[in-house]
Design an enzyme around this catalytic site. Structure first.
Site, PDB file in Angstrom:
ATOM      1  N   SER A 229      55.538 -25.920  14.701  1.00  0.00           N
ATOM      2  CA  SER A 229      54.996 -25.596  16.025  1.00  0.00           C
ATOM      3  C   SER A 229      54.818 -26.862  16.847  1.00  0.00           C
ATOM      4  CB  SER A 229      53.635 -24.905  15.885  1.00  0.00           C
ATOM      5  OG  SER A 229      52.659 -25.828  15.403  1.00  0.00           O
ATOM      6  N   ASP A 230      54.984 -26.741  18.162  1.00  0.00           N
ATOM      7  CA  ASP A 230      54.406 -27.769  19.010  1.00  0.00           C
ATOM      8  C   ASP A 230      52.915 -27.751  18.705  1.00  0.00           C
ATOM      9  OD1 ASP A 230      53.953 -29.690  20.924  1.00  0.00           O
ATOM     10  OD2 ASP A 230      55.101 -28.695  22.488  1.00  0.00           O
ATOM     11  N   TRP A 231      52.245 -28.867  18.924  1.00  0.00           N
ATOM     12  CA  TRP A 231      50.873 -28.996  18.450  1.00  0.00           C
ATOM     13  C   TRP A 231      49.983 -27.946  19.119  1.00  0.00           C
ATOM     14  CZ3 TRP A 231      53.901 -31.386  15.704  1.00  0.00           C
ATOM     15  CH2 TRP A 231      53.534 -32.308  14.715  1.00  0.00           C
ATOM     16  N   GLY A 232      49.592 -26.936  18.329  1.00  0.00           N
ATOM     17  CA  GLY A 232      48.763 -25.852  18.845  1.00  0.00           C
ATOM     18  C   GLY A 232      49.545 -24.652  19.348  1.00  0.00           C
ATOM     19  N   ALA A 233      50.862 -24.608  19.126  1.00  0.00           N
ATOM     20  CA  ALA A 233      51.689 -23.535  19.698  1.00  0.00           C
ATOM     21  C   ALA A 233      51.750 -22.282  18.838  1.00  0.00           C
ATOM     22  CB  ALA A 233      53.112 -24.039  19.951  1.00  0.00           C
TER      23      ALA A 233
END
Length: 764
Positions: A229-233
């Site tokens: 994931s993108d950070w927090g996605a």
């Protein structure tokens, strides 16, 4: 680490679930009991942003010094795949020294609008160029045993509401433009990881998308690496894992591990899918551990010299009236602008790098070129967009006593960054005011523009020469001097179009959208749009001047016609007809002469960068295959190169085509359209097997019941009127569905007859 299949069998459900999110902000989870190492991921892509203390993903907190190379928007202007690969190798070496196993990059998102705040991190508006640059970057980094993370998959083309916005686009638009920018890099370079974007695509979050992850990435493209994931996605991680998602980053708490455990226990997530995910994560961790090189040390000075060379290769000479450049070292110059002492060499956000070396332009001139006479004045304020008359007066004084003015202009820090989109395409008004006043002195004005994306240029006539330096990295000041004085010859070409104004851009009326971003412009992005609209542009895609001149000749295709299953070889010659050594980017475009669907006027399908001494001639080759001619056929669900004639166009830019040839392509596609009762008469008339049917239908056609018998008789007796009626009804009838024509046949054609017609044409 043991055999992975055996290891996974020994893991408990809780342990498997625990591996599916990070251990901290940058590290994956370690399990010492099973000899499973934790590996470090960190931001890139144009430089290492390794944080050792407080961690964040927005570039706020400090990181260790690393080489800051030109950002993607800059290096794409080099059109130099070998150079990009070399930079990738250098980045890999720096990762090895710092024990970083995965560098988060490159970014291959398409530049849908020049307003996107993160465009400086992306390569191009063109998917072919973007994918080739991304592929070379990945190959370079991974050749050192360090992984990459191709991002942001997919269609992350705005920063406004990037974590929640839903992108609505048809399949053809996705395939030809936005996914094509990733496809070659995925298939040919095989990045260790692919980063799922924050946004939704057609209603599905990217990290849980069945269509993007399962159908396209995993099954069609055959991707076997980790989707992170993108950070927090990550949102619904159990649902995402079912579709091919793997690793949540960063660590977000044990509740998310328990969520996975519960999903398996309740049958919402199959343990088989979870095992597949765990195996991919462990494979990555194993590679990261095995490729570590304790004690590795990179040559920081050599990497800086590479950064200088890359900055010079990435700069684009946009304008050079009367050959005002290159400068002569005997000339006295006035260096004007706050950027000369505070140059903008990178963008803001998660890719922000602390450089190993960096000097300002005035320092480079003073320290390295004592023979050059120069003066300096700020000319404008950087932090406030207001005219300072004292600054302007000082600048005018310096320019009047010099031979030429070198002015540094552009977008200050904070005008473009990750996290927000630009509101306009203007540079600060105090800079525009200064340019006008400098022009009035009568001295030649040479401008160096610093921006990560295009700007409007109503001020273009106030400068005699203009370089687009973009965000050129820590060596940009040294590269500037080399370019200005002809020590390096300009060879960059624009990887994106510079429009005349914002109103001309493809999605100017709707960008950005906060909730539902509808890609109404479809495949017509960048030069594809400007060409079809016949808009004038400030500088076209592929444009870039040199200090020498180039002649194109001898365009040849090794065959006049080809099957779509075959390849064609295109060759041409390019000669340096000037008096300086230089490099030229030869660009190959293809145009479908007559298509059944709307297509661009031309599309980039190949490029080669060649170096020639004065008078030297070189021959370059391109290989074209089915994909070179194809569009995404929505009904077939596949790439389709339809039979017909295509133009092969070679040139120095998208609007500087030097040579043309044609080739006939024959499709081998076995697909045939299935028709229903709403087939139009126009479509029916194009089918040979339908000709007898059409004749029978025409003889049964009745005039509209609304006409009186007297009107019908009068019109039939008037030959001119009869011919006009026939033409009018023929034109109108081409778009009329079969079922509607039957309804007006006075009962001559009913449901049984329609079924018979459809059976005949669908069997043919």
């Amino acid at each position: 680490m043991k055999d992975l299949d055996e290891l996974i069998q020994n893991l408990t459900l809780e342990e498997k679930a625990g591996l599916c999110q990070g251990a901290s902000f940058w590290f994956t989870k370690e399990m010492e009991k099973y000899e499973i190492p934790g590996i470090m991921m960190t931001d890139g892509p144009h430089g290492l942003r390794k944080q050792t203390e407080e961690t964040d993903h927005l570039g706020v907190n400090k990181s260790i010094p690393a080489t800051c190379f030109p950002s993607a928007a800059a290096i794409a202007n080099s059109w130099d795949q070998e150079l990009v690969r070399e930079i990738g190798e250098a980045l890999g070496e720096e990762c090895l020294q710092e024990e970083v196993s995965v560098l988060l990059g490159p970014g291959a998102n398409i530049k849908r609008s020049p307003l996107c705040g993160r465009n400086f991190e992306y390569f191009s508006e063109d998917p072919y160029l973007s994918s080739q640059m991304a592929k070379s970057h990945i190959i370079g980094v991974q050749s050192k045993g360090v992984g990459t993370s191709l991002k942001h998959f997919a269609m992350n083309n705005q920063e406004t509401r990037r974590m929640t916005v839903n992108v609505s686009a048809d399949e053809r638009t996705m395939r030809e433009i936005y996914l094509a920018s990733f496809e070659a890099a995925v298939k040919e370079a095989k990045p260790w990881t692919i980063m799922g974007a924050y946004n939704k695509v057609n209603g599905e979050y990217c990290c849980e998308s069945h269509h993007l992850l399962r159908e396209i990435l995993r099954e069609e493209w055959g991707y076997e690496g980790v989707v992170v994931s993108d950070w927090g996605a990550a949102n619904d991680q159990p649902g995402g894992i079912e579709e091919g998602f793997d690793l949540r980053m960063p660590y977000a708490g044990e509740a998310y591990t328990e969520e996975l455990i519960k999903a398996v226990e309740e049958g919402k997530l199959s343990e088989e899918r979870l095992d597949e995910t765990v195996k991919r994560i462990l494979t990555m961790a194993k590679k990261g551990q095995e490729n570590k090189r304790p004690g590795s040390v990179y040559d920081a000075r050599a990497h800086h010299e590479l950064a200088v060379r890359a900055a010079a290769a990435s700069a684009v000479l946009l304008k050079n009236e009367c050959g005002v450049l290159p400068l002569d070292k005997k000339e006295k110059i006035a260096v004007i602008g706050g950027f000369a002492k505070n140059v903008r060499y990178q963008g803001g956000g998660s890719s922000h790098v602390i450089p190993t070396f960096h000097r300002e332009l005035t320092e480079v001139l003073t320290q390295d070129y004592p023979e050059i006479a120069f003066s300096f004045a700020r000319g404008y304020r950087l932090k406030k967009d207001e005219v300072d008359e004292d600054f302007v007066a000082e600048a005018l004084e310096k320019v009047r006593s010099a031979d030429k003015a070198v002015v540094l202009i552009g977008l200050p820090d904070g005008w473009e960054s990750e996290g927000f989109d630009r509101k306009h395409l203007r540079i600060p008004s105090n800079q525009i005011d200064l340019l006008g006043r400098l022009k009035a002195t009568g001295k030649p004005v040479i401008a160096l523009l610093f921006a990560g994306a295009p700007v409007e240029m109503p001020w273009i006539d106030t400068v005699d020469a203009l370089y687009a330096m973009y965000t050129g990295g820590q060596g940009v000041a040294e590269a500037m001097v080399q370019l200005l004085y002809g020590i390096s010859s300009p060879c960059g070409k624009l990887a994106e179009t510079y429009p005349m104004e914002l109103a001309h851009t493809p999605c100017s009326l709707t960008f950005p959208q906060k909730e539902n971003a509808v890609y109404e412009e479809g495949i017509f992005v960048g030069y594809r749009y400007y060409d079809r609209k016949a808009f004038p542009v400030r500088f076209p895609f592929g444009h870039g001047l040199s200090y020498t001149q180039w002649e194109y000749s001898d365009l040849k295709i090794d065959r006049k016609q080809m099957l779509d299953a075959e390849e064609a070889v295109v060759s041409l010659s390019v000669r340096n007809v000037g008096d300086r050594e230089g490099k030229e980017v030869v660009q190959l475009y293809i145009r479908d002469v007559e298509s059944s669907v709307p297509r661009p006027e031309k599309e980039l399908k190949g490029f080669v960068k060649v170096s020639c001494k004065p008078g030297e001639k070189k021959t370059v080759q391109f290989r074209l295959n089915k994909r070179s001619f194809a569009f995404w056929h929505q009904e077939m669900g596949d790439w389709y190169a339809e039979s017909g004639e295509y133009e092969i166009l070679a040139g120095a830019s998208s609007r500087d085509i030097r040579l043309k040839e044609r080739i006939q392509v024959e499709s081998t596609a076995k697909w045939k359209k299935h028709y229903d009762a709403f087939i139009t008469m126009g479509e029916l008339m194009e089918l040979p097997e339908a000709q007898p049917i059409i004749g029978a239908m025409m003889s049964s056609y009745q005039m509209p019941q609304s006409m009186s018998e007297e009107e019908k008789q009068r019109l039939l007796e008037d030959e001119d009127s009869t011919e006009e009626i026939a033409m009018d009804y023929a034109a109108m009838g081409m778009d009329m569905p079969l079922i509607k024509v039957a309804a007006m046949s006075g009962g001559a054609f009913g449901a049984e007859q329609i079924a018979g017609i459809l059976e005949t044409i669908n069997k043919a």
